[in-house]
Design an enzyme around this catalytic site. Structure first.
Site, PDB file in Angstrom:
ATOM      1  N   HIS A 261      42.320  34.908  -5.282  1.00  0.00           N
ATOM      2  CA  HIS A 261      41.365  35.897  -4.784  1.00  0.00           C
ATOM      3  C   HIS A 261      41.361  37.122  -5.686  1.00  0.00           C
ATOM      4  O   HIS A 261      41.887  38.187  -5.349  1.00  0.00           O
ATOM      5  CB  HIS A 261      41.683  36.279  -3.342  1.00  0.00           C
ATOM      6  CG  HIS A 261      41.402  35.206  -2.356  1.00  0.00           C
ATOM      7  ND1 HIS A 261      42.401  34.429  -1.785  1.00  0.00           N
ATOM      8  CD2 HIS A 261      40.232  34.743  -1.851  1.00  0.00           C
ATOM      9  CE1 HIS A 261      41.848  33.555  -0.953  1.00  0.00           C
ATOM     10  NE2 HIS A 261      40.540  33.723  -0.975  1.00  0.00           N
ATOM     11  N   ASN A 262      40.736  36.965  -6.851  1.00  0.00           N
ATOM     12  CA  ASN A 262      40.641  38.041  -7.829  1.00  0.00           C
ATOM     13  C   ASN A 262      39.197  38.158  -8.310  1.00  0.00           C
ATOM     14  O   ASN A 262      38.302  37.471  -7.799  1.00  0.00           O
ATOM     15  CB  ASN A 262      41.606  37.790  -8.988  1.00  0.00           C
ATOM     16  CG  ASN A 262      41.458  36.391  -9.563  1.00  0.00           C
ATOM     17  OD1 ASN A 262      40.337  35.892  -9.727  1.00  0.00           O
ATOM     18  ND2 ASN A 262      42.565  35.743  -9.872  1.00  0.00           N
ATOM     19  N   ALA A 263      38.964  39.004  -9.301  1.00  0.00           N
ATOM     20  CA  ALA A 263      37.598  39.254  -9.766  1.00  0.00           C
ATOM     21  C   ALA A 263      36.990  38.037 -10.445  1.00  0.00           C
ATOM     22  O   ALA A 263      35.758  37.881 -10.449  1.00  0.00           O
ATOM     23  CB  ALA A 263      37.589  40.450 -10.721  1.00  0.00           C
ATOM     24  N   VAL A 264      37.816  37.169 -11.022  1.00  0.00           N
ATOM     25  CA  VAL A 264      37.288  35.959 -11.655  1.00  0.00           C
ATOM     26  C   VAL A 264      36.712  35.030 -10.590  1.00  0.00           C
ATOM     27  O   VAL A 264      35.668  34.400 -10.789  1.00  0.00           O
ATOM     28  CB  VAL A 264      38.366  35.254 -12.489  1.00  0.00           C
ATOM     29  CG1 VAL A 264      37.780  34.057 -13.233  1.00  0.00           C
ATOM     30  CG2 VAL A 264      39.000  36.214 -13.481  1.00  0.00           C
ATOM     31  N   HIS A 265      37.392  34.925  -9.454  1.00  0.00           N
ATOM     32  CA  HIS A 265      36.858  34.133  -8.340  1.00  0.00           C
ATOM     33  C   HIS A 265      35.529  34.714  -7.880  1.00  0.00           C
ATOM     34  O   HIS A 265      34.570  33.966  -7.622  1.00  0.00           O
ATOM     35  CB  HIS A 265      37.856  34.122  -7.184  1.00  0.00           C
ATOM     36  CG  HIS A 265      37.279  33.656  -5.876  1.00  0.00           C
ATOM     37  ND1 HIS A 265      36.837  32.372  -5.656  1.00  0.00           N
ATOM     38  CD2 HIS A 265      37.057  34.328  -4.708  1.00  0.00           C
ATOM     39  CE1 HIS A 265      36.373  32.252  -4.425  1.00  0.00           C
ATOM     40  NE2 HIS A 265      36.488  33.431  -3.833  1.00  0.00           N
ATOM     41  N   HIS A 301      32.333  39.645  -1.843  1.00  0.00           N
ATOM     42  CA  HIS A 301      32.708  38.972  -0.585  1.00  0.00           C
ATOM     43  C   HIS A 301      34.216  38.952  -0.340  1.00  0.00           C
ATOM     44  O   HIS A 301      34.649  38.798   0.807  1.00  0.00           O
ATOM     45  CB  HIS A 301      32.169  37.536  -0.576  1.00  0.00           C
ATOM     46  CG  HIS A 301      32.984  36.574  -1.371  1.00  0.00           C
ATOM     47  ND1 HIS A 301      32.962  36.534  -2.754  1.00  0.00           N
ATOM     48  CD2 HIS A 301      33.864  35.617  -0.983  1.00  0.00           C
ATOM     49  CE1 HIS A 301      33.774  35.592  -3.181  1.00  0.00           C
ATOM     50  NE2 HIS A 301      34.340  35.026  -2.129  1.00  0.00           N
ATOM     51  N   ASP A 302      35.047  39.107  -1.373  1.00  0.00           N
ATOM     52  CA  ASP A 302      36.498  39.121  -1.190  1.00  0.00           C
ATOM     53  C   ASP A 302      37.142  40.377  -1.765  1.00  0.00           C
ATOM     54  O   ASP A 302      38.337  40.377  -2.086  1.00  0.00           O
ATOM     55  CB  ASP A 302      37.128  37.891  -1.865  1.00  0.00           C
ATOM     56  CG  ASP A 302      37.170  36.670  -0.964  1.00  0.00           C
ATOM     57  OD1 ASP A 302      37.223  36.849   0.270  1.00  0.00           O
ATOM     58  OD2 ASP A 302      37.145  35.538  -1.480  1.00  0.00           O
ATOM     59  N   ASP A 411      31.323  29.882  -1.968  1.00  0.00           N
ATOM     60  CA  ASP A 411      32.706  30.312  -1.777  1.00  0.00           C
ATOM     61  C   ASP A 411      33.690  29.145  -1.847  1.00  0.00           C
ATOM     62  O   ASP A 411      34.851  29.329  -2.230  1.00  0.00           O
ATOM     63  CB  ASP A 411      32.823  31.041  -0.439  1.00  0.00           C
ATOM     64  CG  ASP A 411      34.154  31.771  -0.290  1.00  0.00           C
ATOM     65  OD1 ASP A 411      34.751  32.147  -1.321  1.00  0.00           O
ATOM     66  OD2 ASP A 411      34.593  31.987   0.862  1.00  0.00           O
ATOM     67  N   GLN A 462      44.474  19.682  -1.269  1.00  0.00           N
ATOM     68  CA  GLN A 462      43.100  19.553  -1.740  1.00  0.00           C
ATOM     69  C   GLN A 462      42.355  18.409  -1.045  1.00  0.00           C
ATOM     70  O   GLN A 462      41.168  18.533  -0.731  1.00  0.00           O
ATOM     71  CB  GLN A 462      43.083  19.349  -3.257  1.00  0.00           C
ATOM     72  CG  GLN A 462      43.467  20.584  -4.031  1.00  0.00           C
ATOM     73  CD  GLN A 462      42.611  21.788  -3.647  1.00  0.00           C
ATOM     74  OE1 GLN A 462      41.386  21.763  -3.727  1.00  0.00           O
ATOM     75  NE2 GLN A 462      43.268  22.864  -3.209  1.00  0.00           N
TER      76      GLN A 462
END
Length: 535
Positions: A261-265, A301-302, A411, A462
């Site tokens: 959950h970072n800016a790349v995501h 969104h995150d 998402d 997964q």
């Protein structure tokens, strides 16, 4: 209706933006009930407070300093560097806006919606107003140089902004690119990043590579590009400096220490959302406001995600859990943080108050829809609409619902990517789960499901995620698109990736269990034993 040539081709027409007849939006000329043409090539030169963004960095800084000194009543000292002056000036402006917001703030309603003050103004949570979950307590020592990191990030943001402005002018043909350009050292950077941006609408877009090419500024660069090519800057008369400041705030408020959950995501979700907005069944009905909200919600969104999930916040009695009464805790915080940054940056301050407040509320509705605990609620409604064939995208409420579904798909679309990208995201999200499990073990808390590294393997996590969350939603999305080429591509990747994870799980189970599993699990390519060689 005008033809939307600057976005997705001459055959796609845009619906009215929803602002109504005769409403002057940020100085846009009144065109009655017709929406203006979205054509980035016709966008006038962008200015902010009389400053031209065609200026090079030193000249831009000098004009900003002069404007700031005039406002404050004179220079504040000649010994400070230009970069230092910019940082301090920006800090004072932000603090002033923060104080103004705080003065107008009030209590929250229990259901997590933004309450209104006496003046009918929506209230927003200030940035940094609560203690973060610091995962660095698992490390033996704190990282060095953290005090200076904020200043370095601000200067780096300004330098990246100069590179983006030059790149955008080049792409629009506003300035010639000559061998004697002052940006000669940026040529390699600009060439590779611009080449990737020319393919931003393709599903195999490698966001990890793009983040490296943009020196960790993938979210800001991507959003500025998409706002430009979609004509949103021109349509909403956005101030480019305010837009970049807002996006810089959003990118910085993602925690880079989070594996997932970072800016790349956020950039990856935004790129996927852009692909979904281009789906013919949606694109031909979307208004400029719909596109604006979809991209903004995807990017934010995150924001400020602490790297732990809602159950962790609840059982540790974090104050956010109490604030939102254990309901959509993280999503509510993402939304309120976004509104706070919109207010601080002043990005929408030129719009009529009722319109900007409505945009903030719609952003909240989109971001709250990403709460995974509401998955079945949205899935059942979506399925009923498709079964009854009663989706009417000419209705604003139905278009908004489809934006919610599109954001939910974006998402969780990682299993629908090519294997090389999908595997990286899977390993990152599981690493974040395992870190939470280590925290819970450290403080003698019950370890949350999927967070025990000794019991929960990446393949097993997964396979369950794909089977119970991803497949049901994307099967309905496949039906909605009737199906499109993109949808067929995603479903193909999804099935292949699930099969590869099944083979990997078999490769890490005891031989007696593995023999039973091979009889039940599909083989990704029909051959035997390939799963053991998958990297």
């Amino acid at each position: 209706m005008p033809v939307l040539e600057g976005l997705w081709g001459p055959d796609i027409r845009m619906r009215d933006s929803g602002f109504g007849v005769g409403v002057d939006v940020g100085g846009c000329p009144d065109e009655g009930s017709r929406s203006p043409v979205w054509d980035p090539l016709r966008t006038p030169p962008v200015t902010c407070g009389g400053l031209s963004l065609a200026l090079e960095l030193p000249a831009l800084i000098r004009q900003l300093r002069a404007a700031w000194r005039a406002r404050r009543g004179g220079p504040r000292g000649s010994e400070r560097s230009e970069a230092g002056t910019w940082v301090e000036a920006e800090k004072e402006v932000v603090e002033a806006v923060k104080q103004d917001i705080e003065d107008r703030s009030g209590h929250l309603e229990a259901d997590g919606r933004l309450s209104t003050g006496h003046a009918g103004v929506l209230l927003a949570e200030r940035r940094g107003s609560y203690p973060l979950i610091d995962l660095r307590i698992l490390k033996t020592s704190a990282q060095q140089g953290e005090v200076e990191s904020g200043t370095r990030r601000k200067v780096k943001r300004l330098l990246s902004f100069q590179r983006y402005c030059h790149a955008s002018r080049l792409l629009r043909g506003l300035v010639p690119h000559t061998p004697g350009s002052l940006h000669l050292l940026d040529d390699d950077y600009l060439g590779q990043a611009a080449h990737m941006l020319s393919k931003v609408g393709t599903w195999n877009f490698d966001i990890f590579l793009f983040d490296r090419l943009t020196n960790g500024n993938s979210l800001v660069t991507l959003m500025c590009h998409l706002f430009n090519v979609c004509g949103l800057i021109h349509h909403f008369q956005l101030d480019m400096v305010k837009l970049h400041r807002f996006l810089g705030m959003v990118q910085e408020d993602y925690h880079s220490q989070n594996p997932y959950h970072n800016a790349v995501h956020a950039a990856d979700v935004t790129q996927a959302m852009y692909c979904y907005l281009k789906e013919p069944k949606l694109a031909e009905q979307l208004s400029p406001l719909d596109v604006f909200l979809g991209l903004m919600a995807a990017a934010a969104h995150d924001v400020d995600h602490p790297g732990v999930n809602q159950p962790f916040l609840i059982k540790t009695r974090h104050h956010l859990a109490s604030l939102y009464q254990n309901t959509s805790v993280l999503e509510s915080h993402h939304w309120r943080s976004t509104v706070g940054m919109l207010r601080e940056s002043g990005l929408l301050s030129h719009l009529p108050a009722d319109i900007s407040q409505d945009m903030e509320q719609q952003l909240g509705s989109l971001i709250l829809a990403t709460d995974i605990s509401r998955q079945n609620e949205f899935l059942l409604t979506f399925r009923e609409h498709l079964d009854n064939q009663d989706l009417d995208l000419q209705l604003a409420s139905h278009r908004h619902f489809m934006l919610q579904i599109a954001l939910k798909c974006a998402d969780i679309c990682n299993p629908c990517r090519v294997w090389e990208l999908s595997r990286q995201w899977s390993e990152r999200v599981c690493e974040e789960f395992y870190r939470q499990g280590d925290l819970e073990r450290k403080f003698d808390l019950e370890i949350s499901p999927l967070c025990n590294q000794q019991a929960d393997s990446v393949p097993a996590i997964q396979i369950g995620f794909i089977s119970y969350i991803v497949e049901p939603l994307f099967e309905e999305w496949h039906r909605f698109t009737e199906p499109s080429l993109l949808s067929q591509t995603m479903m193909g990747h999804l099935h292949k990736n699930k099969a590869r994870w099944s083979c990997l799980r078999c490769a890490h189970t005891p031989s007696d269990v593995q023999a039973h599993s091979h009889a039940d699990e599909p083989n990704p390519k029909g051959g035997g034993g390939e799963g053991e060689n998958i990297p």
